[in-house]
Write an enzyme that holds these catalytic residues in place. Structure first.
Site, short mmCIF file in Angstrom:
data_model
loop_
_atom_site.label_atom_id
_atom_site.label_comp_id
_atom_site.label_asym_id
_atom_site.label_seq_id
_atom_site.Cartn_x
_atom_site.Cartn_y
_atom_site.Cartn_z
N CYS A 1 -24.64 22.43 19.61
CA CYS A 1 -24.72 21.21 20.44
C CYS A 1 -23.98 21.38 21.76
O CYS A 1 -22.83 21.82 21.77
CB CYS A 1 -24.13 20.05 19.64
SG CYS A 1 -24.24 18.52 20.51
N ARG B 1 -34.68 12.05 19.25
CA ARG B 1 -33.29 12.04 18.81
C ARG B 1 -32.33 11.71 19.96
O ARG B 1 -31.25 11.19 19.77
CB ARG B 1 -32.94 13.42 18.24
CG ARG B 1 -31.54 13.50 17.69
CD ARG B 1 -31.30 14.80 16.96
NE ARG B 1 -30.18 14.66 16.06
CZ ARG B 1 -28.92 14.87 16.41
NH1 ARG B 1 -28.63 15.27 17.62
NH2 ARG B 1 -27.95 14.69 15.55
P1 RVP Z 1 -23.34 22.31 12.61
O1 RVP Z 1 -23.22 22.14 11.13
O2 RVP Z 1 -22.01 22.49 13.29
O3 RVP Z 1 -24.31 23.37 12.99
O4 RVP Z 1 -23.89 20.92 13.19
C1 RVP Z 1 -25.08 20.34 12.76
C2 RVP Z 1 -25.23 18.98 13.43
O5 RVP Z 1 -25.38 19.16 14.86
C3 RVP Z 1 -26.47 18.21 13.05
O6 RVP Z 1 -26.37 17.55 11.82
C4 RVP Z 1 -26.62 17.25 14.21
O7 RVP Z 1 -25.79 16.11 14.09
C5 RVP Z 1 -26.12 18.06 15.39
N1 RVP Z 1 -27.20 18.60 16.20
C6 RVP Z 1 -28.44 18.99 15.85
N2 RVP Z 1 -29.08 19.44 16.95
C7 RVP Z 1 -28.21 19.31 17.94
C8 RVP Z 1 -28.43 19.64 19.34
O8 RVP Z 1 -29.42 20.26 19.70
N3 RVP Z 1 -27.51 19.22 20.20
N4 RVP Z 1 -27.05 18.81 17.48
#
Ligand code: RVP
Length: 501
Positions: free
Chosen positions: A319, A418
């Site tokens: 993210c 989203r």
């Molecule tokens: P991680 O477990 O740290 O990989 O995080 C997963 C979380 O990141 C997802 O459950 C969602 O809330 C968030 N996410 C998913 N896509 C993205 C993005 O493209 N920014 N973020």
């Protein structure tokens, strides 16, 4: 004047747990990881309970039907990703609900005119050694034979040899007829000393395989998350745009629980979506909401009727929301504030609303920290993307096997619902990246190990249940110098690839 928090916001890596007295009773086999999934009134049991505090992220690269089945076997839950056509998502949900434990759809299939080299390539891609040879090369084509490791010796055989020349043909195979029970299939496996039994229909088309190893592993899954008809429980992601069409299709397909998937859940759009689901199904279908990072966001979604609330903005491994939009909060601080708000809400109303820590789990002990800070369960993306069951390709990068992992806010996922809950914009800029994560093998082995670590730490904290941990944990912030002290230091590591996750 703008509002300022006086303290900086912190994340998991900046906290440690302090051990408390543990008695002889505090041993991992006595620990229960059961935890509520949805809201409950004082003294009542929740409609759904998880047997381990893990759910898989609502992402294209994480939660398909395979991940959902594998995780439900362990006692956790997947939310099938919503950034796909409604029919496709509904198909994945019904694949989980119709899954018959022990009967596995073949994922390694080949045509008789393909070669030994193709078999070897397929083995690398799927990780499986049993390959079905079918007339059309599909999982449900007419079965002509099976290839296993016993049928070829790569060092002695020409790689261009045709599959039809070395496969075990159908005439020499023991097969089960469609409709056979799992117990009968296992009897055949034992009687004929087989490793796998193909199940075919009356036209001779392949239906599924039953594997000896699955029979053995079934006994290892005492935590399975099942509904009253002994089917696996499964969740599904929804958005605040097409819910009027998507939700009925998902419920019809058998989804047990829904979750609105949004990077910012503190909105009128979420309230409307929750209220639609509640009204349409007379409160029978639970729906989670989020994401939020403070008390105001929690109280808003709690009052709107959310059944659980997800905490976390910008902490996901893929993210970049914090960089691109400048919104978010350190995950630990967000969680601590929201957990306090959840407890106050409970005292005020007698209704307990579970919270889910979403994103940013890097090490297994971060799960325990999140629980200690008040989370009822955790949502993980990167963690699950690494396993055999995740929907993405396994690829060789610089000599190491990797799985692909991309964010829902990346241009690859194109999940504009989203990030833009209203308005007309269609993913004007990216909030996520496309990446690789190290391949880590089967979900079962990894989850078992992670949960063992969580249980061991809970024992150090003198606790045997998650509610006890939430109440009795002692946590400390650590300085950056003591973070360095916490890893191996002032020694030269012999194995630079040591896996410390
Ligand atoms: P991680 O477990 O740290 O990989 O995080 C997963 C979380 O990141 C997802 O459950 C969602 O809330 C968030 N996410 C998913 N896509 C993205 C993005 O493209 N920014 N973020």
């Amino acid at each position: 004047m703008a509002f300022y928090y006086t303290e900086p916001s912190h994340t998991f890596n900046e906290y440690l747990l302090i051990p408390r007295y543990s008695s002889k009773e505090h041993s991992p086999q006595n620990v229960s990881l059961r935890t509520p999934l949805v809201r409950m009134k004082n003294g009542e049991e929740p409609q759904f309970t998880l047997n381990i505090p893990l759910v898989s992220a609502i992402m294209q690269s994480v939660s398909n039907d395979k991940t959902a089945i594998a995780l439900a076997k362990e006692g956790g839950l997947s939310f099938i990703f919503g950034s796909q056509a409604i029919e496709k998502q509904a198909e994945m949900v019904s694949a989980v609900k119709n899954y018959k434990a022990g009967f596995v759809e073949s994922d390694s299939n080949i045509l008789p005119r393909q070669t030994l080299q193709d078999i070897l390539d397929l083995k690398i891609k799927t990780g499986h050694t049993t390959v079905a040879v079918t007339e059309d090369g599909s999982a449900h084509g007419k079965l002509l034979g099976v290839v296993t490791g016993r049928d070829y010796r790569p060092s002695r055989m020409d790689r261009s040899l045709l599959v039809s020349e070395f496969m075990t043909p159908i005439s020499k195979l023991t097969v089960g007829k469609e409709g056979i029970s799992l117990a009968e299939a296992n009897d055949l496996i034992w009687e004929y000393k087989l490793n796998s039994l193909p199940i075919v229909n009356e036209k001779g088309e392949l239906v599924a395989f039953v594997f000896r190893k699955d029979y053995e592993s079934k006994k290892e899954n005492p935590n399975e998350l099942l509904d009253e008809k002994k089917r696996y429980i499964v969740g599904a992601g929804i958005n605040t745009r097409d819910y009027k069409e998507r939700v009925p299709a998902l419920i019809e397909a058998g989804a047990d629980i829904l979750c609105i998937d949004s990077s910012d859940g503190f909105s009128e759009w979420q309230k409307e979506t929750i209220q639609f689901v509640k009204k349409q199904y007379n409160g029978r279908v639970p729906v989670g909401a989020g994401n939020i990072v403070d008390k105001d966001g929690f109280d808003f979604l709690a009052d709107a009727g959310a059944d659980f609330i997800k905490v976390g903005i910008g902490g996901g491994s893929i993210c970049i929301t914090r960089e691109t939009k400048g919104i978010g909060r350190g995950q630990a601080t967000a969680l601590i504030e929201v957990a306090k708000a959840r407890n106050e809400y409970y005292e005020r109303t007698g209704v307990y609303i579970p919270i889910c820590s979403d994103g940013g789990i890097v090490y297994d002990h971060h799960i325990t920290l999140a629980l200690a800070m008040g989370a009822d369960f955790c949502m993980l993306g990167r963690y699950f993307a690494r396993f055999d069951e995740s929907p993405t390709n396994k690829v060789l990068v610089n000599g190491t096997y990797m799985k692909e992992y991309w964010g829902e806010g990346s241009s690859r996922a194109r999940n504009w619902q989203r990030y833009d809950s209203g308005g007309d914009a269609k993913l004007a800029f990216e909030e996520g990246v496309d990446s690789y994560v190290p391949y880590a093998g089967p979900l079962h082995d990894n989850v078992q190990e992670s949960m063992h670590k969580v249980k061991a730490t809970m024992c150090n904290c003198g606790t045997l249940t998650i509610p006890e941990l939430q109440k009795h944990a002692k946590l400390t912030l650590v300085s950056s110098a003591s973070i360095t002290e916490g890893g191996a230091h002032d020694v030269i590591l012999k194995d630079i690839h040591a896996n410390r996750t």
